[in-house]
Design an enzyme around this catalytic site. Structure first.
Site, PDB file in Angstrom:
ATOM      1  N   ARG A  43       3.089  19.672   2.821  1.00  0.00           N
ATOM      2  CA  ARG A  43       4.348  20.160   2.265  1.00  0.00           C
ATOM      3  C   ARG A  43       4.208  20.659   0.836  1.00  0.00           C
ATOM      4  O   ARG A  43       5.011  21.454   0.380  1.00  0.00           O
ATOM      5  CB  ARG A  43       5.385  19.031   2.303  1.00  0.00           C
ATOM      6  CG  ARG A  43       5.841  18.742   3.717  1.00  0.00           C
ATOM      7  CD  ARG A  43       6.897  17.663   3.775  1.00  0.00           C
ATOM      8  NE  ARG A  43       6.316  16.351   3.551  1.00  0.00           N
ATOM      9  CZ  ARG A  43       6.764  15.240   4.118  1.00  0.00           C
ATOM     10  NH1 ARG A  43       7.799  15.273   4.934  1.00  0.00           N
ATOM     11  NH2 ARG A  43       6.201  14.086   3.877  1.00  0.00           N
ATOM     12  N   LYS A 131      -3.389   4.807  11.543  1.00  0.00           N
ATOM     13  CA  LYS A 131      -2.328   3.842  11.614  1.00  0.00           C
ATOM     14  C   LYS A 131      -1.315   4.063  10.503  1.00  0.00           C
ATOM     15  O   LYS A 131      -1.692   4.661   9.513  1.00  0.00           O
ATOM     16  CB  LYS A 131      -2.897   2.434  11.565  1.00  0.00           C
ATOM     17  CG  LYS A 131      -3.527   2.065  10.212  1.00  0.00           C
ATOM     18  CD  LYS A 131      -3.993   0.655  10.260  1.00  0.00           C
ATOM     19  CE  LYS A 131      -3.099  -0.257   9.478  1.00  0.00           C
ATOM     20  NZ  LYS A 131      -3.376  -0.248   8.052  1.00  0.00           N
ATOM     21  N   HIS A 161     -10.318   1.694  11.159  1.00  0.00           N
ATOM     22  CA  HIS A 161     -11.571   1.858  10.421  1.00  0.00           C
ATOM     23  C   HIS A 161     -12.448   0.605  10.477  1.00  0.00           C
ATOM     24  O   HIS A 161     -13.629   0.662  10.204  1.00  0.00           O
ATOM     25  CB  HIS A 161     -11.329   2.342   8.983  1.00  0.00           C
ATOM     26  CG  HIS A 161     -10.848   1.279   8.039  1.00  0.00           C
ATOM     27  ND1 HIS A 161      -9.578   0.814   8.027  1.00  0.00           N
ATOM     28  CD2 HIS A 161     -11.499   0.596   7.066  1.00  0.00           C
ATOM     29  CE1 HIS A 161      -9.455  -0.121   7.096  1.00  0.00           C
ATOM     30  NE2 HIS A 161     -10.607  -0.269   6.492  1.00  0.00           N
ATOM     31  N   LYS A 165     -16.878  -0.088  10.916  1.00  0.00           N
ATOM     32  CA  LYS A 165     -17.730  -0.804   9.963  1.00  0.00           C
ATOM     33  C   LYS A 165     -19.007  -1.210  10.682  1.00  0.00           C
ATOM     34  O   LYS A 165     -18.957  -1.715  11.807  1.00  0.00           O
ATOM     35  CB  LYS A 165     -17.007  -2.051   9.421  1.00  0.00           C
ATOM     36  CG  LYS A 165     -15.881  -1.701   8.449  1.00  0.00           C
ATOM     37  CD  LYS A 165     -15.208  -2.964   7.940  1.00  0.00           C
ATOM     38  CE  LYS A 165     -13.930  -2.635   7.199  1.00  0.00           C
ATOM     39  NZ  LYS A 165     -14.109  -2.352   5.777  1.00  0.00           N
ATOM     40  N   GLU A 199      -7.827 -10.547   1.342  1.00  0.00           N
ATOM     41  CA  GLU A 199      -8.020  -9.583   0.255  1.00  0.00           C
ATOM     42  C   GLU A 199      -7.598 -10.225  -1.052  1.00  0.00           C
ATOM     43  O   GLU A 199      -6.636 -11.006  -1.094  1.00  0.00           O
ATOM     44  CB  GLU A 199      -7.172  -8.334   0.518  1.00  0.00           C
ATOM     45  CG  GLU A 199      -7.650  -7.563   1.720  1.00  0.00           C
ATOM     46  CD  GLU A 199      -6.818  -6.306   1.924  1.00  0.00           C
ATOM     47  OE1 GLU A 199      -7.173  -5.281   1.342  1.00  0.00           O
ATOM     48  OE2 GLU A 199      -5.811  -6.379   2.636  1.00  0.00           O
ATOM     49  N   ASP A 218       0.108  -4.521   9.297  1.00  0.00           N
ATOM     50  CA  ASP A 218      -0.920  -3.843   8.499  1.00  0.00           C
ATOM     51  C   ASP A 218      -2.334  -4.257   8.925  1.00  0.00           C
ATOM     52  O   ASP A 218      -3.248  -3.436   8.918  1.00  0.00           O
ATOM     53  CB  ASP A 218      -0.703  -4.204   7.017  1.00  0.00           C
ATOM     54  CG  ASP A 218      -1.567  -3.375   6.079  1.00  0.00           C
ATOM     55  OD1 ASP A 218      -1.648  -2.150   6.288  1.00  0.00           O
ATOM     56  OD2 ASP A 218      -2.152  -3.945   5.139  1.00  0.00           O
ATOM     57  N   HIS A 223      -6.665  -4.369  13.037  1.00  0.00           N
ATOM     58  CA  HIS A 223      -8.024  -4.775  12.679  1.00  0.00           C
ATOM     59  C   HIS A 223      -8.397  -6.157  13.241  1.00  0.00           C
ATOM     60  O   HIS A 223      -9.449  -6.339  13.842  1.00  0.00           O
ATOM     61  CB  HIS A 223      -8.200  -4.806  11.161  1.00  0.00           C
ATOM     62  CG  HIS A 223      -7.774  -3.545  10.463  1.00  0.00           C
ATOM     63  ND1 HIS A 223      -8.026  -2.302  10.974  1.00  0.00           N
ATOM     64  CD2 HIS A 223      -7.116  -3.328   9.290  1.00  0.00           C
ATOM     65  CE1 HIS A 223      -7.552  -1.377  10.143  1.00  0.00           C
ATOM     66  NE2 HIS A 223      -6.982  -1.982   9.134  1.00  0.00           N
ATOM     67  N   LYS A 309      -2.840 -10.798   1.381  1.00  0.00           N
ATOM     68  CA  LYS A 309      -3.139 -10.133   0.105  1.00  0.00           C
ATOM     69  C   LYS A 309      -3.073 -11.186  -1.000  1.00  0.00           C
ATOM     70  O   LYS A 309      -2.449 -12.240  -0.831  1.00  0.00           O
ATOM     71  CB  LYS A 309      -2.082  -9.069  -0.186  1.00  0.00           C
ATOM     72  CG  LYS A 309      -1.976  -8.006   0.905  1.00  0.00           C
ATOM     73  CD  LYS A 309      -2.595  -6.728   0.466  1.00  0.00           C
ATOM     74  CE  LYS A 309      -2.453  -5.632   1.495  1.00  0.00           C
ATOM     75  NZ  LYS A 309      -3.613  -4.766   1.574  1.00  0.00           N
TER      76      LYS A 309
HETATM   77  C1  BG6 Z   1      -5.946  -0.986   5.707  1.00  0.00           C
HETATM   78  C2  BG6 Z   1      -4.673  -1.642   5.248  1.00  0.00           C
HETATM   79  O1  BG6 Z   1      -5.864  -0.642   7.066  1.00  0.00           O
HETATM   80  O2  BG6 Z   1      -7.036  -1.862   5.524  1.00  0.00           O
HETATM   81  C3  BG6 Z   1      -4.793  -2.081   3.807  1.00  0.00           C
HETATM   82  O3  BG6 Z   1      -3.597  -0.751   5.383  1.00  0.00           O
HETATM   83  C4  BG6 Z   1      -6.011  -2.922   3.616  1.00  0.00           C
HETATM   84  O4  BG6 Z   1      -3.638  -2.800   3.396  1.00  0.00           O
HETATM   85  C5  BG6 Z   1      -7.233  -2.237   4.179  1.00  0.00           C
HETATM   86  O5  BG6 Z   1      -6.166  -3.147   2.227  1.00  0.00           O
HETATM   87  C6  BG6 Z   1      -8.440  -3.136   4.127  1.00  0.00           C
HETATM   88  O6  BG6 Z   1      -9.547  -2.396   4.449  1.00  0.00           O
HETATM   89  P1  BG6 Z   1     -10.973  -2.804   3.931  1.00  0.00           P
HETATM   90  O7  BG6 Z   1     -11.898  -1.854   4.588  1.00  0.00           O
HETATM   91  O8  BG6 Z   1     -10.934  -2.683   2.443  1.00  0.00           O
HETATM   92  O9  BG6 Z   1     -11.173  -4.214   4.348  1.00  0.00           O
END
Ligand code: BG6
Length: 464
Positions: A43, A131, A161, A165, A199, A218, A223, A309
């Site tokens: 946009r 996502k 993702h 890994k 995290e 999230d 994951h 978090k």
């Molecule tokens: C993402 C989440 O999918 O994965 C984030 O939206 C998170 O909130 C992140 O911080 C963590 O990814 P990684 O690869 O840093 O463990």
């Protein structure tokens, strides 16, 4: 890589594109020559040169920058997509990458479909979606239907993702290429499975996204459940994507919906003061739950997952705790054995530790916990590839093993949906201190549920 690839990134000037997608292209472009062209679409209205500068700054590739194109779009107006079509017409492969907020998916998919840019069944037209793949089961189903209107499953790449890994892919190697582990990998010898995805950072500047989403949507729905599926699935007939997906589907199907009475919802202290968070927000920044898998392999084994978090440190780990040895009599005294732990460290310090009991050197016969450690980085001289680099190189190659299939996404929503619904009508989540391991209730959940306690390498004797 096929020659002549147009990567159309919707939302190319946004955060995801700058931080993850464009940087991952640098090595790919260098490895594969000049066949890759980036078409940014969105946009905003950078000039051609401004966009080329952005590509240069983010990817570090002047070659990619020199051919990059920008198309300004109004997502609601399919006619505005016509310049994208003209750019990609003329053969080659076109990959459409949705790096935009989910509320735009429907318009973009509609325009891509109706403009004739995508042909169902044509493998040279591919779509990549990020996502959140839905907000609940119903919206995930809707998204799958929208995707299926213009693309076959083979043309769709849904990013998780974590699956890209290296250490996650190593879970399969550990389990299925060593005859040592598989015979113990079941209810007979496994006492508990614990998965942590912790995290250290808070939500940073992402309140706009996170305050609507929370820890379950999230991290857990995608994951963490993907990790659990890989750890608990049956051996696939082959390592081809199709068979791995089939095995994961069966594992997810055996997981019962999460029980709100066996789950913990936490929010870190100070979350409400974060910029952009609603002052009354009841959004969880931490979630822990017991998962039951109802099949022959896992029936009755207590399994716990947690993610949050602002915790003590960044650590994603899978711990398989084996049952104690039946007895150990030393010097006429019955002693407790040291439970064997198989710790798969997804990140950081990627690797695997096998924690066993050993005799402490010396004249007395005394047991100590001892670790046998594989450091993943030592297996290679080069740095581990970034997950996004793995993701994109697989999209370019047309492989699917690092991508969850559409049915897996729906099955995982089925597992978390009832918990999310129950939490909607609950009051405030349990507060926890920044830098802790989360609410006390999550420790009680594991202790009462027969899992002992949460285990994290480094804090656990024998796993440093
Ligand atoms: C993402 C989440 O999918 O994965 C984030 O939206 C998170 O909130 C992140 O911080 C963590 O990814 P990684 O690869 O840093 O463990």
């Amino acid at each position: 890589m096929p020659s002549g690839v147009d990567l159309v990134i919707f939302g190319a000037s946004g955060d995801l594109s700058r931080r993850k997608i464009l940087p991952s292209l640098r090595h790919l472009a260098a490895r594969n020559g000049t066949g890759l062209r980036v078409i940014g679409a969105g946009r905003s209205s950078p000039s051609q040169q401004e966009f080329r500068d952005l590509v240069n700054a983010s990817s570090g590739s002047s070659e990619l920058a020199s051919t990059a194109e920008w198309v300004q779009l109004n997502y609601k107006d399919p006619a505005s997509f016509a310049p994208v079509k003209s750019l990609i017409d003329g053969g080659g492969t076109a990959i459409f990458y949705l790096a935009t907020p989910p509320e735009t998916f429907s318009d973009i998919l509609g325009a891509v479909g109706h403009s004739g840019m995508a042909t169902k069944g044509d493998p040279s037209r591919r779509i990549v979606v990020e996502k959140p793949l839905g907000h609940d089961l119903a919206s995930a189903r809707k998204l799958n239907l929208q995707l299926a209107a213009s693309f076959d499953e083979e043309q769709i790449f849904r990013i998780d993702h974590y699956l890209a890994k290296d250490t996650v892919q190593n879970v399969l190697a550990l389990r299925f290429s060593n005859s040592l582990f598989e015979p113990v990998w079941n209810r007979n010898l496994v006492e508990t499975i614990l998965i942590t995805a912790a995290e250290e950072e808070g939500i940073g500047t992402r309140a706009g996204y996170y305050d609507h989403i929370g820890a379950v949507r999230d991290m857990i729905q995608n994951h963490v459940l993907q990790l659990l599926a890989l750890v608990t699935m049956e051996p696939p007939t082959t390592f081809d994507a199709d068979y791995i997906r089939r095995a994961k589907r069966a594992a997810l199907r055996a997981m019962s919906p999460l029980d709100p009475s066996l789950a913990v919802r936490g929010q870190y202290e100070g979350y409400l003061d974060e910029k952009g968070v609603s002052p009354e927000s009841t959004r969880e920044t931490y979630a822990a739950a017991r998962v039951s898998i109802e099949n022959w392999r896992w029936d009755g084994v207590p399994i716990f997952v947690r993610s949050g978090k602002a915790l003590k440190r960044r650590a994603t780990e899978i711990v398989i705790k084996l049952r104690d040895a039946p007895m150990l009599r030393i010097g006429g005294r019955r002693q407790r054995g040291i439970p064997t732990l198989i710790v798969i460290r997804i990140q950081p310090d990627e690797g695997i530790t096998l924690r066993i009991g050993a005799k402490r050197p010396g004249v007395r016969f005394e047991m100590v916990p001892a670790g046998m450690r594989l450091d993943y980085a030592r297996l290679t001289r080069t740095a581990l590839p970034d997950a996004y680099e793995n993701v994109l190189s697989e999209v370019l190659a047309g492989g699917h093993s690092a991508f969850p299939g559409g049915e897996e996404i729906e099955l995982s929503w089925e597992i978390v949906d009832s918990l999310l619904k129950a939490w909607e009508s609950e009051g405030h989540p349990e507060p926890y201190q920044v830098g802790s391991w989360g609410p006390q209730a999550a420790d009680d959940l594991v202790a009462k549920g027969g899992g002992g306690r949460w285990i994290i390498s480094g804090d656990e004797p024998g796993t440093a």
